[in-house]
Design an enzyme around this catalytic site. Structure first.
Site, mmCIF file in Angstrom:
data_model
loop_
_atom_site.group_PDB
_atom_site.id
_atom_site.type_symbol
_atom_site.label_atom_id
_atom_site.label_comp_id
_atom_site.label_asym_id
_atom_site.label_seq_id
_atom_site.Cartn_x
_atom_site.Cartn_y
_atom_site.Cartn_z
ATOM 1 N N ASN A 249 9.448 44.944 85.222
ATOM 2 C CA ASN A 249 9.250 44.337 83.896
ATOM 3 C C ASN A 249 7.756 44.203 83.615
ATOM 4 O O ASN A 249 7.289 43.191 83.079
ATOM 5 C CB ASN A 249 9.949 42.968 83.838
ATOM 6 C CG ASN A 249 10.071 42.437 82.430
ATOM 7 O OD1 ASN A 249 10.053 43.202 81.460
ATOM 8 N ND2 ASN A 249 10.165 41.133 82.292
ATOM 9 N N SER B 52 11.044 26.349 86.799
ATOM 10 C CA SER B 52 11.197 26.258 85.345
ATOM 11 C C SER B 52 11.771 24.903 84.968
ATOM 12 O O SER B 52 12.558 24.314 85.727
ATOM 13 C CB SER B 52 12.150 27.364 84.901
ATOM 14 O OG SER B 52 12.584 27.136 83.596
ATOM 15 N N TYR C 261 20.307 32.701 85.821
ATOM 16 C CA TYR C 261 18.847 32.698 85.982
ATOM 17 C C TYR C 261 18.366 31.293 86.361
ATOM 18 O O TYR C 261 17.647 31.104 87.343
ATOM 19 C CB TYR C 261 18.163 33.174 84.680
ATOM 20 C CG TYR C 261 16.765 32.647 84.539
ATOM 21 C CD1 TYR C 261 15.724 33.191 85.280
ATOM 22 C CD2 TYR C 261 16.489 31.556 83.709
ATOM 23 C CE1 TYR C 261 14.449 32.661 85.195
ATOM 24 C CE2 TYR C 261 15.223 31.030 83.620
ATOM 25 C CZ TYR C 261 14.196 31.582 84.364
ATOM 26 O OH TYR C 261 12.943 31.046 84.285
ATOM 27 N N LYS D 15 16.637 29.461 90.024
ATOM 28 C CA LYS D 15 15.448 28.606 90.174
ATOM 29 C C LYS D 15 15.804 27.336 90.952
ATOM 30 O O LYS D 15 15.079 26.908 91.853
ATOM 31 C CB LYS D 15 14.871 28.244 88.800
ATOM 32 C CG LYS D 15 14.310 29.425 88.025
ATOM 33 C CD LYS D 15 13.055 29.986 88.689
ATOM 34 C CE LYS D 15 12.519 31.190 87.972
ATOM 35 N NZ LYS D 15 11.494 31.916 88.741
ATOM 36 N N PHE E 194 7.152 24.850 81.429
ATOM 37 C CA PHE E 194 7.834 24.650 80.153
ATOM 38 C C PHE E 194 7.799 26.001 79.417
ATOM 39 O O PHE E 194 8.180 27.001 80.016
ATOM 40 C CB PHE E 194 7.285 23.401 79.449
ATOM 41 C CG PHE E 194 7.875 22.175 80.128
ATOM 42 C CD1 PHE E 194 7.522 21.832 81.431
ATOM 43 C CD2 PHE E 194 8.891 21.460 79.521
ATOM 44 C CE1 PHE E 194 8.144 20.781 82.115
ATOM 45 C CE2 PHE E 194 9.513 20.393 80.186
ATOM 46 C CZ PHE E 194 9.142 20.060 81.477
HETATM 47 N N1 UFG Z 1 14.885 30.354 69.058
HETATM 48 C C1 UFG Z 1 15.222 30.719 67.768
HETATM 49 N N2 UFG Z 1 15.263 32.053 67.479
HETATM 50 C C2 UFG Z 1 14.989 33.027 68.394
HETATM 51 C C3 UFG Z 1 14.656 32.640 69.705
HETATM 52 C C4 UFG Z 1 14.624 31.293 70.015
HETATM 53 O O1 UFG Z 1 15.469 29.880 66.912
HETATM 54 O O2 UFG Z 1 15.069 34.219 68.050
HETATM 55 C C5 UFG Z 1 14.784 28.916 69.394
HETATM 56 C C6 UFG Z 1 15.717 28.443 70.489
HETATM 57 O O3 UFG Z 1 16.953 28.061 69.943
HETATM 58 C C7 UFG Z 1 14.915 27.268 71.079
HETATM 59 C C8 UFG Z 1 13.464 27.693 70.892
HETATM 60 O O4 UFG Z 1 13.487 28.690 69.877
HETATM 61 O O5 UFG Z 1 15.131 26.109 70.322
HETATM 62 C C9 UFG Z 1 12.840 28.288 72.134
HETATM 63 O O6 UFG Z 1 13.669 29.332 72.629
HETATM 64 P P1 UFG Z 1 13.151 30.362 73.753
HETATM 65 O O7 UFG Z 1 14.250 31.362 73.953
HETATM 66 O O8 UFG Z 1 11.811 30.878 73.390
HETATM 67 O O9 UFG Z 1 12.949 29.446 75.009
HETATM 68 P P2 UFG Z 1 13.988 28.488 75.785
HETATM 69 O O10 UFG Z 1 13.441 27.109 75.674
HETATM 70 O O11 UFG Z 1 15.375 28.721 75.389
HETATM 71 O O12 UFG Z 1 13.869 29.059 77.252
HETATM 72 C C10 UFG Z 1 12.641 29.061 77.925
HETATM 73 C C11 UFG Z 1 12.562 30.249 78.874
HETATM 74 C C12 UFG Z 1 13.514 30.080 80.014
HETATM 75 C C13 UFG Z 1 13.341 28.757 80.648
HETATM 76 C C14 UFG Z 1 13.418 27.636 79.640
HETATM 77 C C15 UFG Z 1 13.023 26.338 80.289
HETATM 78 O O13 UFG Z 1 12.889 31.446 78.213
HETATM 79 O O14 UFG Z 1 13.198 31.062 80.959
HETATM 80 O O15 UFG Z 1 12.489 27.871 78.585
HETATM 81 O O16 UFG Z 1 13.380 25.257 79.528
HETATM 82 F F1 UFG Z 1 14.308 28.566 81.560
#
Ligand code: UFG
Length: 334
Positions: free
Chosen positions: A35, A124, A149, A153, A178
């Site tokens: 990746n 994470s 995933y 962790k 975070f």
């Molecule tokens: N979101 C959207 N649209 C998108 C993508 C995300 O609205 O296209 C929102 C999600 O619902 C969330 C926020 O944006 O509210 C952040 O989403 P991310 O997918 O960017 O990140 P996450 O918090 O879901 O996940 C991240 C990492 C994981 C990790 C986690 C730890 O991707 O690897 O934080 O809390 F485990």
């Protein structure tokens, strides 16, 4: 001082290698390019003006690890390598458990055999599941992960704790990230997800640059100020610097330590979109759609333990994150 960095060409790993080289550590990178891409090696050398060893291999490969620990006197290991796509992990659990767990087990086994006892691990905030309180402190309950995933962790944290019990000299510092975003200010290294991005920031930059049409905002009925999900976004350069602070502690102290690496500030999805538009003077069209399964309403850190014990805190703000994320994508297109 020689540091082995696994996954050192990936998004967070590459920024950490830059910081290590800038502080004159010797660096050996192992990365299988699953990746990441080999051109990151030259980009890192361009940024730092320094050289390092790169071994293209899988961290699960015991023979390769044996050779690395025989050829080099490794003082500490920073372990970034691992599969990290939440959705993919649900579809391919065996691949995720096998890769993330076996690589860590093999690494720790070879470290112990070669008397290398300092380990920094990329964990994470996902280990907190739906957090029992906000902001999240390191003593909050862990568990309740919602995908393989996240469970890898959690399991690796447990494995490291067990190794520490059996081998008290084995010092592990577990860093709970975070939401890392941003890129190096040079625009030479940053986040390059394969295919359509799952995470918010890579999606926003592609909508802004015209590669994707519209951002889907996953739900606006959460119990948050504007109804959209709140996260603690942290600039990847700050995050990388957190590893240097952790490394210094690991080299000095013996034990098992846990730290949140976040800013302590929560921003909603719409906060991020608005900040991005303002800082970069570009439109990000969006539509509200259903919630994404497995998402929680809010997640942000209490980062005071890292400040107290590591002397680290995030320095860069939301504007830096917005500017550097976009700058990286624009540079890729040149
Ligand atoms: N979101 C959207 N649209 C998108 C993508 C995300 O609205 O296209 C929102 C999600 O619902 C969330 C926020 O944006 O509210 C952040 O989403 P991310 O997918 O960017 O990140 P996450 O918090 O879901 O996940 C991240 C990492 C994981 C990790 C986690 C730890 O991707 O690897 O934080 O809390 F485990």
């Amino acid at each position: 001082m020689k540091i082995l960095v696994t996954g050192g060409l990936g998004f967070i790993g590459s920024h950490a290698v830059v910081e290590l080289l800038e502080e004159n550590y010797e660096v050996v990178v192992i990365d299988d390019l699953s990746n990441s891409s080999a051109d990151v090696v030259d980009k890192i050398k361009q940024i730092t003006g320094k050289d390092f060893d790169f071994i293209e291999a899988d961290v699960c490969d015991l023979d390769v690890l044996e050779k690395i620990f025989t050829d080099h006197k490794i003082d500490a290991v920073i372990h970034f390598a691992g599969y990290k796509a939440v959705g993919e992990s649900v579809k391919e659990p065996i691949m995720y458990y096998e890769n993330n767990l076996v690589s860590t087990l093999h690494l720790c086994k070879k470290m112990l055999e070669h008397n290398c006892n300092k380990f920094i691990f990329s964990s994470s905030a996902t280990v907190y599941g739906d957090p029992e309180k906000l902001p999240i402190t390191e003593d909050c309950k862990v568990g309740g992960t919602t995908n393989p995933y996240g469970t890898t962790k959690l399991m690796i944290e447990r494995i490291l704790a067990d190794i520490h019990v059996a081998h008290p000299e084995f010092t592990a510092i577990i860093l709970r990230y975070f939401n890392p975003i941003g890129a190096h200010k040079s625009g030479l290294i940053g986040e390059k997800p394969n295919g359509i991005p799952n995470n918010l920031m890579p999606y926003i930059v592609r909508v802004a640059s015209g590669e994707l049409e519209i951002l889907s905002v996953f739900g606006d009925d959460y119990d948050t100020p504007d109804g959209t999900g709140v996260r603690d976004y942290i600039h990847v350069v700050d995050l990388a610097k957190g590893h240097l602070s952790a490394l210094k502690k690991a080299l000095k102290d013996e034990g098992l330590f846990y730290y949140n690496l976040g800013t302590g500030n929560g921003y909603s999805v719409l906060d991020l979109v608005k900040n991005f538009e303002k800082v970069n003077n570009v439109k990000v069209p969006y539509k509200i759609v259903d919630r994404r399964p497995g998402d929680i309403a809010s997640c942000y850190a209490d980062p005071t333990k890292a400040l107290k014990e590591l002397g680290w805190k995030a320095e860069l703000g939301i504007e830096d994150m917005m500017r550097d994320s976009y700058n990286f994508i624009l540079k890729q297109k040149q």
